[in-house]
Design a protein around this motif. Structure first.
Motif, short mmCIF file in Angstrom:
data_model
loop_
_atom_site.label_atom_id
_atom_site.label_comp_id
_atom_site.label_asym_id
_atom_site.label_seq_id
_atom_site.Cartn_x
_atom_site.Cartn_y
_atom_site.Cartn_z
N ALA A 80 0.84 -1.21 0.00
CA ALA A 80 0.00 0.00 0.00
C ALA A 80 0.87 1.25 0.00
O ALA A 80 0.59 2.22 -0.73
CB ALA A 80 -0.92 -0.02 1.21
N TYR A 81 1.92 1.25 0.80
CA TYR A 81 2.83 2.39 0.85
C TYR A 81 3.48 2.64 -0.51
O TYR A 81 3.55 3.79 -0.99
CB TYR A 81 3.90 2.15 1.91
N VAL A 82 3.95 1.57 -1.15
CA VAL A 82 4.62 1.70 -2.44
C VAL A 82 3.65 2.25 -3.48
O VAL A 82 4.01 3.13 -4.28
CB VAL A 82 5.19 0.33 -2.88
N CYS A 83 2.43 1.75 -3.49
CA CYS A 83 1.44 2.22 -4.46
C CYS A 83 1.09 3.69 -4.23
O CYS A 83 1.03 4.49 -5.18
CB CYS A 83 0.17 1.37 -4.38
N ALA A 84 0.85 4.06 -2.98
CA ALA A 84 0.51 5.45 -2.67
C ALA A 84 1.67 6.38 -2.99
O ALA A 84 1.47 7.51 -3.47
CB ALA A 84 0.09 5.59 -1.22
N SER A 85 2.89 5.94 -2.73
CA SER A 85 4.06 6.77 -3.02
C SER A 85 4.22 7.00 -4.52
O SER A 85 4.82 8.00 -4.94
CB SER A 85 5.33 6.10 -2.47
N ALA B 135 8.53 -4.65 1.22
CA ALA B 135 8.16 -4.19 -0.11
C ALA B 135 8.60 -2.77 -0.39
O ALA B 135 8.82 -2.39 -1.54
CB ALA B 135 6.65 -4.32 -0.29
N ASP B 136 8.74 -1.95 0.66
CA ASP B 136 9.15 -0.57 0.43
C ASP B 136 10.62 -0.45 0.06
O ASP B 136 11.05 0.55 -0.52
CB ASP B 136 8.86 0.29 1.67
N ARG B 137 11.43 -1.49 0.35
CA ARG B 137 12.86 -1.42 0.06
C ARG B 137 13.30 -2.37 -1.04
O ARG B 137 14.26 -2.07 -1.76
CB ARG B 137 13.67 -1.70 1.33
N ARG B 138 12.65 -3.50 -1.17
CA ARG B 138 13.09 -4.47 -2.17
C ARG B 138 12.59 -4.06 -3.55
O ARG B 138 11.42 -3.72 -3.73
CB ARG B 138 12.58 -5.86 -1.82
N LEU C 248 5.48 1.56 -10.17
CA LEU C 248 5.86 1.54 -8.76
C LEU C 248 7.36 1.73 -8.55
O LEU C 248 7.83 1.76 -7.41
CB LEU C 248 5.42 0.23 -8.11
N GLY C 249 8.10 1.82 -9.65
CA GLY C 249 9.54 1.98 -9.54
C GLY C 249 10.25 0.68 -9.23
O GLY C 249 11.41 0.69 -8.78
N LYS C 250 9.60 -0.45 -9.51
CA LYS C 250 10.18 -1.76 -9.24
C LYS C 250 10.70 -2.40 -10.53
O LYS C 250 10.40 -1.94 -11.63
CB LYS C 250 9.13 -2.69 -8.61
#
Length: 726
Positions: A340-345, A466-469, A495-497
């Motif tokens: 959720a954090y990654v998506c919102a960011s 998930a926020d770091r990997r 998502l920048g992944k």
């Protein structure tokens, strides 16, 4: 009179009415400027002409017509250089150094007007200028990241940063970690002198410096210059330098990374001699790395393979874009909260659902805590924090998911539970919503049985935290349609992944391969291998976390549960499942010794207040056998070969469809040692290539068991004299 050269070569010459020459870097055949043969010829010609016209010049500005100032060395050329090319590599490097040295000792002020990122060779060009003015843009970075590709700066970067910053700061803040600095941080460090807001200001400040400093010289060319912090012979550094090799060995774990060692040697040795001799020293250490195998492995993986994966190479080309806007994340535990954090960011609206409002709210707190730390560290602002948090809506109501065009399920690894949550939401979300399950092992086809639109169902395996990997393993089910795959790849990139794509199978790619790594370690423990030797072998092979420590982090119950599921699936298909020595070790640890890992405060290691201590002494008592002697190199290669052979088998079986995905996935997802270039590049780069790897696999098979039997694809690849490539 103003004079310009026609825009045909990689360096354009323009002499203005003020007698300032502007050298504009602009390779006509590439989107980025690189240190290729044409550029080196042009750089040498520019140095010749500047010297010829020196007496009538006011100064020189070096800038770029590209968005990026200069991208660095031509990696295709470096990748192709073998040991037989060592003299050519050395001579080419010295030719670049001498051209830059002639420009910086021209006797006229030379300014770098940095309109974009200057990394590697780009920063080396800038460092050869007397003054550096940088444009302040969020995407611009400055640094010497060569170490991340198994190289060192070969254009004078080691020599100049040592003389500019001192040995300790040059090593720790620029060279050994390959940090990429934002403009303000680069100015604070001293890599650039000024930061401006507009391109016009960039050139204006460059001209202002030339006007104010007609006799500009480099600090190290001024009489009496001393290297900041002193030389290795000075008392200040004599107390520090002896500890550097030990610090370096600790950082690499003893793994075969020659680049940090060569950087350290070039810095220390070069600080004790004159500038020109230091450049020769740097060139020799650079040449050794270029013609060696480690740099080739790392260039292939961390540049070419990563570039292919990040560019969306696996995306179906004939599918249009369908950008996501509103994401439903099902499950607000650690994984769901991180997603959720990654998506919102990334600017997406998120509905974070759990079974109770309190659980969902706790998931949002996870984002609030991360953002609070980012604000405190200056990585974001209070306004940006508030904007991200405003995009996350916690809820326990299925109805709140209405209109979501993406669903990411992140509940426990239980097939029944995962199927249940999809059945609850599929009629509420948008009728064409992308349906994603975050699972690390469960077959996508099995989970898809719960949904009506199987073409829109796909696996998105995020890695925790998930926020770091950076990796996401996208798993196609048998019924997954090309539109779903394209949308999933687009989402992951948004998502920048980094997205790798694999086909459905239990454990897919990453979990299957790391399972082989863990199982091989447990088999060796069962054989009586000393646990200290086992863990040390893994460290020196380059694994960031040794096998027994990793098992403790995962908890011993997780692999046991996965293996039980594999056994049940095999028996359901009429196959016979026989537990092996690895399962027996886990059973004893769990049932006999009641040690299940870090979370329980006791596993293969001892723990105090959550901190890992030493290995549990009982391992030697209950498992190690003094008479067992497995060569240290065999311990290392059993771990490495277990994963590489499994990857080849998965490529043969069609689970993997891309060599780049295999290499990148193993490096970013499961900690395969970076010096290898990934699981399949390790095979390519092994002594003798795939043929040498095959022969060694057969040696291991004869000594330790049939699990090291080379797969048919490996044998045929070796027999053809080929390598694994896309």
């Amino acid at each position: 009179m103003p004079e310009s050269t026609p825009p045909s070569g990689p360096i354009r010459w323009h002499r203005g009415a003020d007698d300032i020459v502007t050298l504009t870097l602009d390779d006509p055949g590439q989107s980025h400027n690189t240190m290729n043969a044409a550029f080196i010829d042009a750089l040498t010609a520019a140095a010749d002409r500047l010297e010829a016209e020196r007496d009538t010049l006011t100064g020189v500005i070096v800038t770029s017509a590209k968005k990026t100032f200069f991208a660095g060395g031509d990696l295709h050329d470096l990748l192709a250089a073998g040991p037989e090319d060592a003299q050519r590599v050395f001579d080419t490097g010295m030719r670049v150094k001498r051209a830059l040295r002639r420009i910086e000792t021209l006797g006229r002020p030379v300014v770098a007007a940095l309109n974009g990122s200057a990394l590697g060779g780009g920063l080396e060009i800038a460092l050869a200028c007397h003054h550096r003015v940088a444009l302040d843009r969020p995407d611009i970075r400055f640094g010497l990241p060569e170490v991340t590709l198994g190289l060192l700066p070969g254009g004078g970067g080691v020599v100049r940063t040592v003389r500019l910053l001192g040995i300790v700061d040059a090593l720790s803040r620029v060279l050994l970690e390959g940090r990429r600095h934002r403009p303000a941080a680069a100015r604070e460090l001293g890599l650039v002198h000024e930061v401006v807001d507009t391109p016009d200001a960039l050139l204006a400040r460059a001209r202002a410096f030339i006007a104010a400093h007609p006799d500009a010289r480099q600090p190290w060319d001024v009489s009496g210059h001393r290297i900041p912090g002193g030389t290795p012979a000075g008392p200040a550094l004599m107390a520090v330098l002896p500890a550097l090799p030990a610090t370096l060995a600790k950082r690499t774990g003893g793994a075969p990374y020659p680049a940090p060692r060569n950087i350290l040697a070039a810095a220390v040795e070069g600080a004790q001699v004159g500038f020109e001799t230091a450049e020769i020293i740097e060139a020799r250490y650079f040449t050794e790395l270029v013609v060696g195998q480690t740099a080739k492995n790392m260039i292939q993986a961390f540049f070419f393979d990563l570039k292919a994966v990040n560019s969306g190479a696996a995306r179906p080309k004939d599918v249009g874009e369908h950008p996501a806007a509103r994401v439903a994340v099902l499950g607000a535990g650690l994984m769901g909260a991180g997603i959720a954090y990654v998506c919102a960011s990334a600017g997406l609206d998120v509905v974070l659902k759990d079974v109770t409002p309190e659980a969902a709210a706790r998931g949002k707190v996870y984002s609030a805590d991360l953002l609070a730390s980012a604000v405190a560290a200056g990585r974001t602002t209070g306004a940006e924090r508030d904007a991200v948090l405003a995009r996350i809506t916690p809820t326990a109501e299925v109805a709140d998911l209405a209109g979501c065009d993406v669903v990411i399920e992140a509940v426990f690894e239980d097939p029944g539970l995962k199927q249940k949550v999809f059945q609850e939401v599929q009629a509420v979300v948008a009728p064409d919503a992308l349906l994603c399950t975050n699972t690390s092992t469960l077959p996508i086809g099995q989970l898809a049985e719960a949904v009506q639109r199987r073409r829109d169902f796909i696996g998105l395996h995020f890695f925790w935290p998930a926020d770091r990997r950076t990796l996401v393993e996208i798993v196609k089910g048998a019924d997954t349609g090309p539109e779903a795959l394209a949308r999933a790849i687009d989402l992951v990139r948004r998502l920048g992944k980094t997205p790798i794509v694999v086909n459905d199978s239990r454990g897919f790619f990453t979990s299957h391969v790391i399972g082989r790594f863990l199982k091989e370690a447990l088999i060796m423990l069962a054989e009586g291998v000393d646990p200290v030797s086992l863990e040390q072998a893994a460290r020196q092979a380059g694994y960031p976390t040794p096998a027994l420590a990793l098992l403790d982090e995962l908890s011993l119950t997780l692999p046991r549960k996965i293996w039980d599921e594999v056994a049940a699936a095999a028996e359901a298909e009429g196959e016979t499942w026989e537990p092996g020595p690895a399962e027996a070790v886990l059973d004893r640890m769990l049932n006999e010794f009641r040690r299940s890992g870090r979370g329980a405060g006791a596993g293969f290691y001892e723990y105090e207040d959550g901190r890992r201590g030493g290995l549990w002494p009982g391992l030697r008592t209950h498992f190690a056998r003094p008479g067992v002697t497995v060569p240290f190199a065999d311990i290392q290669e059993r771990l490495l070969f277990a994963e590489a052979l499994d990857a080849v088998q998965l490529l043969e079986d069609g689970v993997l469809t891309s060599v780049a995905d295999a290499n990148v996935g193993s490096l970013l997802g499961i900690g395969f040692p970076g010096w290898t270039g990934g699981v399949l590049q390790y095979v390519n780069g092994y002594a003798g290539g795939p043929a040498g790897f095959t022969a060694r696999a057969r040696e291991l098979r004869d000594r330790y068991g049939d699990r090291f039997e080379p797969p048919a694809l490996l044998v045929t690849t070796a027999e053809r004299g080929a390598t694994f490539t896309d």
